[in-house]
Design a protein around this motif. Structure first.
Motif, PDB file in Angstrom:
ATOM      1  N   PRO A 104       0.801  -1.227   0.000  1.00  0.00           N
ATOM      2  CA  PRO A 104       0.000   0.000   0.000  1.00  0.00           C
ATOM      3  C   PRO A 104       0.835   1.278   0.000  1.00  0.00           C
ATOM      4  N   ASP A 105       2.121   1.164   0.505  1.00  0.00           N
ATOM      5  CA  ASP A 105       2.941   2.374   0.556  1.00  0.00           C
ATOM      6  C   ASP A 105       4.340   2.057   0.032  1.00  0.00           C
ATOM      7  N   LYS A 106       4.555   2.375  -1.206  1.00  0.00           N
ATOM      8  CA  LYS A 106       5.847   2.065  -1.795  1.00  0.00           C
ATOM      9  C   LYS A 106       6.955   2.890  -1.177  1.00  0.00           C
ATOM     10  N   ALA A 107       6.656   4.028  -0.721  1.00  0.00           N
ATOM     11  CA  ALA A 107       7.692   4.862  -0.107  1.00  0.00           C
ATOM     12  C   ALA A 107       8.270   4.225   1.130  1.00  0.00           C
ATOM     13  N   ALA A 108       7.453   3.380   1.745  1.00  0.00           N
ATOM     14  CA  ALA A 108       7.955   2.704   2.951  1.00  0.00           C
ATOM     15  C   ALA A 108       9.104   1.751   2.630  1.00  0.00           C
ATOM     16  N   LEU A 109       9.181   1.345   1.360  1.00  0.00           N
ATOM     17  CA  LEU A 109      10.280   0.442   0.986  1.00  0.00           C
ATOM     18  C   LEU A 109      11.642   1.073   1.240  1.00  0.00           C
ATOM     19  N   GLN A 110      11.711   2.370   0.997  1.00  0.00           N
ATOM     20  CA  GLN A 110      12.988   3.032   1.181  1.00  0.00           C
ATOM     21  C   GLN A 110      13.426   3.011   2.643  1.00  0.00           C
ATOM     22  N   GLN A 111      12.542   2.841   3.497  1.00  0.00           N
ATOM     23  CA  GLN A 111      12.889   2.836   4.915  1.00  0.00           C
ATOM     24  C   GLN A 111      13.458   1.469   5.346  1.00  0.00           C
ATOM     25  N   ILE A 112      13.135   0.435   4.637  1.00  0.00           N
ATOM     26  CA  ILE A 112      13.684  -0.891   4.961  1.00  0.00           C
ATOM     27  C   ILE A 112      14.602  -1.373   3.833  1.00  0.00           C
ATOM     28  N   GLY A 113      15.310  -0.380   3.349  1.00  0.00           N
ATOM     29  CA  GLY A 113      16.142  -0.670   2.181  1.00  0.00           C
ATOM     30  C   GLY A 113      17.206  -1.724   2.405  1.00  0.00           C
ATOM     31  N   ASP A 114      17.739  -1.833   3.609  1.00  0.00           N
ATOM     32  CA  ASP A 114      18.822  -2.801   3.841  1.00  0.00           C
ATOM     33  C   ASP A 114      18.389  -4.232   3.543  1.00  0.00           C
ATOM     34  N   GLU A 115      17.176  -4.581   4.046  1.00  0.00           N
ATOM     35  CA  GLU A 115      16.745  -5.977   3.843  1.00  0.00           C
ATOM     36  C   GLU A 115      16.501  -6.276   2.365  1.00  0.00           C
ATOM     37  N   LEU A 116      15.886  -5.271   1.713  1.00  0.00           N
ATOM     38  CA  LEU A 116      15.624  -5.497   0.294  1.00  0.00           C
ATOM     39  C   LEU A 116      16.910  -5.544  -0.535  1.00  0.00           C
ATOM     40  N   ILE A 117      17.863  -4.689  -0.157  1.00  0.00           N
ATOM     41  CA  ILE A 117      19.132  -4.692  -0.904  1.00  0.00           C
ATOM     42  C   ILE A 117      19.868  -6.018  -0.720  1.00  0.00           C
ATOM     43  N   ILE A 118      19.895  -6.510   0.515  1.00  0.00           N
ATOM     44  CA  ILE A 118      20.554  -7.810   0.758  1.00  0.00           C
ATOM     45  C   ILE A 118      19.826  -8.921   0.026  1.00  0.00           C
ATOM     46  N   ALA A 119      18.471  -8.835   0.078  1.00  0.00           N
ATOM     47  CA  ALA A 119      17.703  -9.867  -0.635  1.00  0.00           C
ATOM     48  C   ALA A 119      17.969  -9.798  -2.127  1.00  0.00           C
ATOM     49  N   LEU A 120      18.139  -8.516  -2.610  1.00  0.00           N
ATOM     50  CA  LEU A 120      18.456  -8.368  -4.027  1.00  0.00           C
ATOM     51  C   LEU A 120      19.812  -8.998  -4.358  1.00  0.00           C
ATOM     52  N   LEU A 121      20.820  -8.749  -3.516  1.00  0.00           N
ATOM     53  CA  LEU A 121      22.151  -9.308  -3.769  1.00  0.00           C
ATOM     54  C   LEU A 121      22.159 -10.826  -3.638  1.00  0.00           C
ATOM     55  N   GLU A 122      21.332 -11.361  -2.828  1.00  0.00           N
ATOM     56  CA  GLU A 122      21.309 -12.827  -2.662  1.00  0.00           C
ATOM     57  C   GLU A 122      20.416 -13.494  -3.706  1.00  0.00           C
ATOM     58  N   GLY A 123      19.665 -12.652  -4.452  1.00  0.00           N
ATOM     59  CA  GLY A 123      18.817 -13.232  -5.482  1.00  0.00           C
ATOM     60  C   GLY A 123      17.580 -13.869  -4.923  1.00  0.00           C
ATOM     61  N   ASP A 124      17.075 -13.293  -3.826  1.00  0.00           N
ATOM     62  CA  ASP A 124      15.930 -13.921  -3.200  1.00  0.00           C
ATOM     63  C   ASP A 124      14.606 -13.223  -3.557  1.00  0.00           C
ATOM     64  N   LEU A 125      14.611 -12.129  -4.305  1.00  0.00           N
ATOM     65  CA  LEU A 125      13.390 -11.401  -4.621  1.00  0.00           C
ATOM     66  C   LEU A 125      12.707 -11.964  -5.850  1.00  0.00           C
ATOM     67  N   ALA A 126      11.420 -11.768  -5.851  1.00  0.00           N
ATOM     68  CA  ALA A 126      10.665 -12.158  -7.047  1.00  0.00           C
ATOM     69  C   ALA A 126      11.064 -11.226  -8.198  1.00  0.00           C
ATOM     70  N   PRO A 127      10.860 -11.660  -9.394  1.00  0.00           N
ATOM     71  CA  PRO A 127      11.350 -10.853 -10.537  1.00  0.00           C
ATOM     72  C   PRO A 127      10.763  -9.444 -10.571  1.00  0.00           C
ATOM     73  N   ASP A 128       9.453  -9.323 -10.325  1.00  0.00           N
ATOM     74  CA  ASP A 128       8.862  -7.991 -10.385  1.00  0.00           C
ATOM     75  C   ASP A 128       9.419  -7.097  -9.290  1.00  0.00           C
ATOM     76  N   LEU A 129       9.482  -7.651  -8.086  1.00  0.00           N
ATOM     77  CA  LEU A 129       9.984  -6.845  -6.973  1.00  0.00           C
ATOM     78  C   LEU A 129      11.472  -6.546  -7.151  1.00  0.00           C
ATOM     79  N   GLN A 130      12.211  -7.546  -7.686  1.00  0.00           N
ATOM     80  CA  GLN A 130      13.647  -7.338  -7.935  1.00  0.00           C
ATOM     81  C   GLN A 130      13.848  -6.173  -8.905  1.00  0.00           C
ATOM     82  N   ARG A 131      13.000  -6.115  -9.923  1.00  0.00           N
ATOM     83  CA  ARG A 131      13.141  -5.037 -10.902  1.00  0.00           C
ATOM     84  C   ARG A 131      12.802  -3.665 -10.263  1.00  0.00           C
ATOM     85  N   GLU A 132      11.764  -3.645  -9.461  1.00  0.00           N
ATOM     86  CA  GLU A 132      11.377  -2.374  -8.830  1.00  0.00           C
ATOM     87  C   GLU A 132      12.435  -1.892  -7.852  1.00  0.00           C
TER      88      GLU A 132
END
Lengths: 436, 161
Positions: free
Chosen positions: A58-86
């Motif tokens: 519901p709030d994409k801006a909130a993603l920037q606040q938990i950027g560390d987890e998403l960045i690590i997940a991105l580096l480990e290749g654990d995100l879904a393709p759509d979310l990885q692209r975003e």
């Protein structure tokens, strides 16, 4: 699950989800009726509902606040393709997120070093067992390769160039016929001939040789071992000396006779010298006998018998003579007595038969020998037969049988036969030589 | 066979027979004896030998004579061959064929015969089998072993490469 006051809510949720059977529905209703104090809230109103039209965050801006987890997940290749692209787009737009992502990337541990023998573990084209390769190479050399084997060998050599050296090594083992010619080919050729059976000619040759050998042995003068008759005659004379006193023994020296066959050595051993004794009258009847009697100057009064006995003792035994046939001494030679003397002796000897047979035998054999020589060998020679004569007889015999195409030839070195060549015909001959 | 065929056999096969014996025995006098004895036996049995098989007859006879001679010779140590092998090893660049012949002398007599018959006279397996009294498989095996031994012999001298 047993229905009671602690589990009845789970039973209620199962009713909402439709998981209860009709019997369980009735059991739940009976339980709720028996426990009216229990709250019977409306569960449907208490549960949240999800709007299927808004599945996104519901709030994409909130993603920037938990950027560390998403960045690590991105580096480990654990995100879904759509979310990885975003997330990747968000990082690219925000320099802080980019720097953060770089730091996370740098902290990843990189592997160092490598296995040096890695190349040895690599597998190339198919390995060839050496025996199979050698068998194929030899078969190629011998021209025994089938089409499939030829293809296989070519493929092996193409994929393994080092096998070409093996191929050349086998090719080098082929012997080349040298330009050598047999040196005496003419000697092998036959001009005219026929195949003959071997045994009849051998049989003929053996028969001839046997007959001639027998004849030679029978006719051979017994002069090679003259001691035997000499001793016999001596014993006979010895017995006669015991007879009438009108006879005595006169030692008569053996004269050197060139015409005699038996060779007389130049040096004479006095120990083996044996006087030949012949019975004579006490007084010489003619000049010849008188001369002979005076030659050795025997004393008429001396007991001649003693000399004879001494001579017998000095003479070698018969066995010794037979073992040593070579030394034929002067004293053992047969005495040639002139015919006139023989007649004289026959007249004066009261029993001439006792002496004459000893000389008649060699005379008969000599006559036969001379006859054989004259008729077979066309020679006029009075000497006794020897080994050369025997060979000549055999030679003439084979010549007669083979029509003049055969013969025998003996080569000697001294007394030793070195080579014997027997020829039985135009194309048949045998040679034997003494080994080295 | 008749006289003409016999003399034709002399012209055609005496040289080959002599080469075969000479390469086998490595002695000229003995090789000549083998040739003479082979043709003498052929002459004695002239009427019983088929003209088309005279070559096989001659080489079979020669093979047997050679085997007998080799067996007699094997009873005594043939020092000449030892010396010859030593001489090869002392030479820096010996002739390949000469070394090959020296290597040939190291082969067992049967292997030597089949290799010589194969190389010098170009006999087929069947013909070699008939001459030597072996069967076809044995001939192939002996040729295989002979080739292997010769390759090892000349390979040790680094002549091929």
């Amino acid at each position: 699950m047993k229905l009671d006051r602690s589990t009845y809510e789970a039973w209620l949720l199962d009713r909402l989800e439709g998981r209860l059977s009709a019997a369980q529905e009735r059991e739940l209703d009976t339980f709720l009726a028996a426990n009216p104090d229990l709250p019977t809230t409306d569960l449907d109103a208490a549960l949240p509902t999800i709007d299927p039209a808004a599945p996104r965050h519901p709030d994409k801006a909130a993603l920037q606040q938990i950027g560390d987890e998403l960045i690590i997940a991105l580096l480990e290749g654990d995100l879904a393709p759509d979310l990885q692209r975003e997330v990747a787009q968000a990082i690219a737009k925000d320099p802080e997120l980019s720097a953060m992502a770089l730091r996370y990337a740098q902290v990843r541990i990189q592997g160092e070093g490598s296995f040096e023998q890695k190349n040895d573990l690599l597998r190339g084209p198919e390995e060839v067992p050496l025996p199979e390769l050698q068998a194929l190479l030899i078969a190629e050399l011998e021209g025994d390769l089938s089409t499939s084997d030829r293809a296989r060998l070519d493929e092996l050599v193409r994929s393994h160039p080092e096998h070409e050296q093996e191929r050349r090594a086998f090719a080098a083992t082929v012997l080349h016929a040298p330009s050598i010619a047999y040196p005496d080919k003419d000697g092998l050729r036959r001009e005219q001939g026929r195949v003959v059976a071997l045994w009849p000619r051998l049989a003929v040759a053996a028969s001839i040789a046997a007959l001639l050998g027998l004849a030679t042995w029978l006719l051979w003068p017994k002069t090679e071992h003259p001691v035997v008759p000499e001793l016999a005659g001596f014993e006979q004379v010895k017995e006669e000396t015991k007879g009438p006193a009108t006879e005595s023994m006169v030692e008569q020296p053996v004269e050197q006779d060139d015409a005699h066959e038996v060779p007389i050595p130049a040096q004479k051993d006095e120990a083996v010298r044996t006087p030949t004794l012949v019975p004579v009258q006490t007084e010489p009847r003619d000049k010849h006998l008188a001369d002979n009697a005076n030659t050795e100057e025997p004393s008429m009064e001396e007991p001649v018998l003693d000399q004879a006995e001494e001579a017998i003792e000095k003479q070698p035994l018969l066995a010794e003579v037979e073992e040593k046939p070579v030394p034929i001494d002067q004293g053992t030679a047969v005495v040639e007595i002139p015919d006139e003397e023989e007649e004289l002796l026959a007249r004066v000897d009261p029993s001439p038969d006792r002496v004459l047979p000893e000389r008649e035998i060699p005379e008969l054999s000599n006559a036969l020998v001379q006859h054989l020589r004259r008729t077979v060998l066309n020679e006029q020679d009075s000497r006794p037969l020897d080994a050369d004569d025997a060979v000549a007889f055999v030679d003439r015999g084979i010549q007669a049988v083979s029509g003049g195409m055969g013969g025998v030839k003996v080569e000697r070195q001294g007394k030793r036969i070195t080579r014997l060549h027997l020829r039985l015909g135009h194309d048949l001959g045998f040679s034997a030589s003494r080994g080295r | 066979m008749n006289l003409q065929e016999y003399n034709a056999a002399v012209d055609q096969h005496a040289d080959g027979l002599y080469r075969f014996a000479l390469k086998h025995l490595r002695d000229e006098d003995q090789a000549k004896d083998v040739v003479q004895d082979s043709f003498t036996r052929l002459w004695v049995r002239l009427e019983g030998v088929d003209g088309s098989k005279v070559k096989s007859y001659l080489f079979t006879t020669a093979h047997h004579l050679i085997v007998d001679e080799v067996r007699k010779r094997s009873r005594s140590t043939v020092m000449e061959e030892k010396h010859e092998q030593l001489r090869w090893s002392e030479q820096e660049q010996p002739d390949l064929q000469a070394v090959l012949e020296a290597g040939l002398s190291t082969l067992p007599e049967v292997q030597r015969s089949v290799v010589l018959l194969r190389d010098l006279e170009g006999y087929s397996y069947d013909e070699i089998a008939e001459i030597t009294g072996l069967n076809l498989a044995q001939v192939k095996v002996y040729i295989y072993r002979g080739r292997m031994a010769l390759k090892e012999y000349i390979g040790s001298l680094d002549l091929v490469v």
